[in-house]
Design a protein around this motif. Structure first.
Motif, PDB file in Angstrom:
ATOM      1  N   ARG A  36       0.856  -1.188   0.000  1.00  6.24           N
ATOM      2  CA  ARG A  36       0.000   0.000   0.000  1.00  6.24           C
ATOM      3  C   ARG A  36       0.893   1.239   0.000  1.00  6.24           C
ATOM      4  O   ARG A  36       2.002   1.214   0.519  1.00  6.24           O
ATOM      5  CB  ARG A  36      -0.912  -0.005   1.219  1.00  6.24           C
ATOM      6  CG  ARG A  36      -1.963  -1.100   1.160  1.00  6.24           C
ATOM      7  CD  ARG A  36      -2.876  -1.028   2.395  1.00  6.24           C
ATOM      8  NE  ARG A  36      -3.923  -2.003   2.321  1.00  6.24           N
ATOM      9  CZ  ARG A  36      -3.918  -3.159   2.991  1.00  6.24           C
ATOM     10  NH1 ARG A  36      -2.912  -3.462   3.780  1.00  6.24           N
ATOM     11  NH2 ARG A  36      -4.923  -3.997   2.866  1.00  6.24           N
ATOM     12  N   THR A  37       0.380   2.310  -0.545  1.00  4.69           N
ATOM     13  CA  THR A  37       1.190   3.519  -0.696  1.00  4.69           C
ATOM     14  C   THR A  37       1.647   4.103   0.639  1.00  4.69           C
ATOM     15  O   THR A  37       2.638   4.813   0.683  1.00  4.69           O
ATOM     16  CB  THR A  37       0.419   4.591  -1.498  1.00  4.69           C
ATOM     17  OG1 THR A  37      -0.854   4.798  -0.892  1.00  4.69           O
ATOM     18  CG2 THR A  37       0.234   4.151  -2.943  1.00  4.69           C
ATOM     19  N   ASN A  38       0.979   3.793   1.741  1.00  4.04           N
ATOM     20  CA  ASN A  38       1.373   4.327   3.045  1.00  4.04           C
ATOM     21  C   ASN A  38       2.237   3.364   3.859  1.00  4.04           C
ATOM     22  O   ASN A  38       2.516   3.621   5.030  1.00  4.04           O
ATOM     23  CB  ASN A  38       0.126   4.732   3.848  1.00  4.04           C
ATOM     24  CG  ASN A  38      -0.790   3.553   4.144  1.00  4.04           C
ATOM     25  OD1 ASN A  38      -0.633   2.468   3.584  1.00  4.04           O
ATOM     26  ND2 ASN A  38      -1.759   3.767   5.013  1.00  4.04           N
ATOM     27  N   PRO A  52       5.045   0.497  -4.442  1.00  7.10           N
ATOM     28  CA  PRO A  52       3.813   0.985  -3.810  1.00  7.10           C
ATOM     29  C   PRO A  52       2.690   1.052  -4.850  1.00  7.10           C
ATOM     30  O   PRO A  52       2.904   1.530  -5.970  1.00  7.10           O
ATOM     31  CB  PRO A  52       4.188   2.392  -3.334  1.00  7.10           C
ATOM     32  CG  PRO A  52       5.684   2.424  -3.335  1.00  7.10           C
ATOM     33  CD  PRO A  52       6.108   1.489  -4.436  1.00  7.10           C
ATOM     34  N   VAL A  53       1.523   0.531  -4.494  1.00  2.61           N
ATOM     35  CA  VAL A  53       0.378   0.548  -5.405  1.00  2.61           C
ATOM     36  C   VAL A  53      -0.893   0.898  -4.649  1.00  2.61           C
ATOM     37  O   VAL A  53      -1.010   0.642  -3.462  1.00  2.61           O
ATOM     38  CB  VAL A  53       0.168  -0.810  -6.133  1.00  2.61           C
ATOM     39  CG1 VAL A  53       1.310  -1.128  -7.057  1.00  2.61           C
ATOM     40  CG2 VAL A  53      -0.073  -1.935  -5.159  1.00  2.61           C
ATOM     41  N   ASP A  54      -1.820   1.448  -5.387  1.00  4.90           N
ATOM     42  CA  ASP A  54      -3.177   1.605  -4.912  1.00  4.90           C
ATOM     43  C   ASP A  54      -3.894   0.352  -5.398  1.00  4.90           C
ATOM     44  O   ASP A  54      -4.059   0.163  -6.601  1.00  4.90           O
ATOM     45  CB  ASP A  54      -3.788   2.872  -5.509  1.00  4.90           C
ATOM     46  CG  ASP A  54      -5.264   3.035  -5.174  1.00  4.90           C
ATOM     47  OD1 ASP A  54      -5.867   2.110  -4.581  1.00  4.90           O
ATOM     48  OD2 ASP A  54      -5.819   4.089  -5.528  1.00  4.90           O
ATOM     49  N   PHE A  55      -4.269  -0.524  -4.493  1.00  9.22           N
ATOM     50  CA  PHE A  55      -4.857  -1.803  -4.884  1.00  9.22           C
ATOM     51  C   PHE A  55      -6.214  -1.639  -5.579  1.00  9.22           C
ATOM     52  O   PHE A  55      -6.753  -2.611  -6.096  1.00  9.22           O
ATOM     53  CB  PHE A  55      -4.953  -2.743  -3.680  1.00  9.22           C
ATOM     54  CG  PHE A  55      -3.641  -3.386  -3.331  1.00  9.22           C
ATOM     55  CD1 PHE A  55      -3.286  -4.606  -3.870  1.00  9.22           C
ATOM     56  CD2 PHE A  55      -2.752  -2.764  -2.470  1.00  9.22           C
ATOM     57  CE1 PHE A  55      -2.071  -5.204  -3.572  1.00  9.22           C
ATOM     58  CE2 PHE A  55      -1.531  -3.343  -2.158  1.00  9.22           C
ATOM     59  CZ  PHE A  55      -1.195  -4.566  -2.712  1.00  9.22           C
ATOM     60  N   ALA A  56      -6.741  -0.416  -5.613  1.00  9.82           N
ATOM     61  CA  ALA A  56      -7.984  -0.158  -6.348  1.00  9.82           C
ATOM     62  C   ALA A  56      -7.706   0.309  -7.777  1.00  9.82           C
ATOM     63  O   ALA A  56      -8.630   0.440  -8.573  1.00  9.82           O
ATOM     64  CB  ALA A  56      -8.818   0.888  -5.612  1.00  9.82           C
ATOM     65  N   ASP A  57      -6.442   0.537  -8.111  1.00  9.76           N
ATOM     66  CA  ASP A  57      -6.053   1.010  -9.442  1.00  9.76           C
ATOM     67  C   ASP A  57      -5.656  -0.196 -10.299  1.00  9.76           C
ATOM     68  O   ASP A  57      -4.518  -0.658 -10.263  1.00  9.76           O
ATOM     69  CB  ASP A  57      -4.897   2.000  -9.315  1.00  9.76           C
ATOM     70  CG  ASP A  57      -4.450   2.594 -10.644  1.00  9.76           C
ATOM     71  OD1 ASP A  57      -4.767   2.032 -11.718  1.00  9.76           O
ATOM     72  OD2 ASP A  57      -3.751   3.627 -10.596  1.00  9.76           O
ATOM     73  N   ARG A  60      -2.464   0.118 -12.685  1.00 13.14           N
ATOM     74  CA  ARG A  60      -1.189   0.145 -11.946  1.00 13.14           C
ATOM     75  C   ARG A  60      -0.897  -1.235 -11.345  1.00 13.14           C
ATOM     76  O   ARG A  60       0.236  -1.700 -11.359  1.00 13.14           O
ATOM     77  CB  ARG A  60      -1.251   1.219 -10.855  1.00 13.14           C
ATOM     78  CG  ARG A  60      -0.043   1.288  -9.983  1.00 13.14           C
ATOM     79  CD  ARG A  60       1.140   1.920 -10.708  1.00 13.14           C
ATOM     80  NE  ARG A  60       2.241   2.078  -9.785  1.00 13.14           N
ATOM     81  CZ  ARG A  60       3.457   1.576  -9.999  1.00 13.14           C
ATOM     82  NH1 ARG A  60       3.724   0.947 -11.113  1.00 13.14           N
ATOM     83  NH2 ARG A  60       4.407   1.738  -9.107  1.00 13.14           N
TER      84      ARG A  60
END
Length: 179
Positions: A36-38, A52-57, A60
């Motif tokens: 996660r990005t954080n 780092p990824v946004d798992f909703a994107d 990406r």
């Protein structure tokens, strides 16, 4: 550079995921951790390629799965993680033509338990149905319950009062493993 195939992992910042990642790294396996990005980098084993990824994107997430030969999921939680996040990871793996997916099934053999008796096993059962219908090879790791549960957060062994908890029959067999 290693000639070994790339493994893409989700859950490397957790206890079990970190252990899996360290085992892969110690064998020289190139391992890409999707986080996660954080997520703080200090939470991760050294030697990982961290993405780092946004798992909703979806786009990406699919790009982060490129060149992988296997996705290893070691995520844990309730429906929003075991079903939703892991389903998005599965969809990205399929879109990236990854040949194999290892779901976060590190548990007792839920395929031999009755539906409706254990929420966590039911979540894994529901994800398995989706995975079985997907055009990707899958491997589940059904290793038994982790032995730290014997005296941990939901203890079965009660040392203080010298008791063992059980449900149903007193001679019920349990499968346990260590991490």
């Amino acid at each position: 550079m290693s000639n070994l195939p790339l493994i893409v992992m989700a859950g490397a910042s957790g206890d079990l995921g970190g252990r899996i990642a360290r085992a892969l790294i110690s064998r020289g396996v190139p391992t890409r951790a999707l986080v996660r990005t954080n997520t703080r980098q200090a939470q991760l084993p050294t030697g990982l390629e961290v993405v780092p990824v946004d798992f909703a994107d979806h786009d990406r997430l699919r790009a982060a799965c490129d060149d992988a030969t296997c996705i290893v999921s070691a995520v844990n939680g309730l429906g929003d993680v075991v079903l939703d996040l892991q389903s998005r990871l599965l969809d990205a793996a399929i879109a990236a033509s990854v040949p194999r997916f290892i779901p976060s099934d590190y548990s007792l053999d839920f395929t031999r338990t009755a539906p409706g008796r254990n929420r966590n096993l039911d979540l894994r059962r529901a994800f398995k149905a989706k995975l079985d219908a997907a055009p990707i090879a899958a491997t589940s790791v059904l290793n038994g319950a982790f032995a730290d549960l014997l005296a941990g957060q939901a203890p079965i062994v009660l040392h203080g009062i010298r008791r063992i908890l059980y449900w149903g029959e007193a001679d019920q067999h349990y499968d346990f493993t260590t991490k």
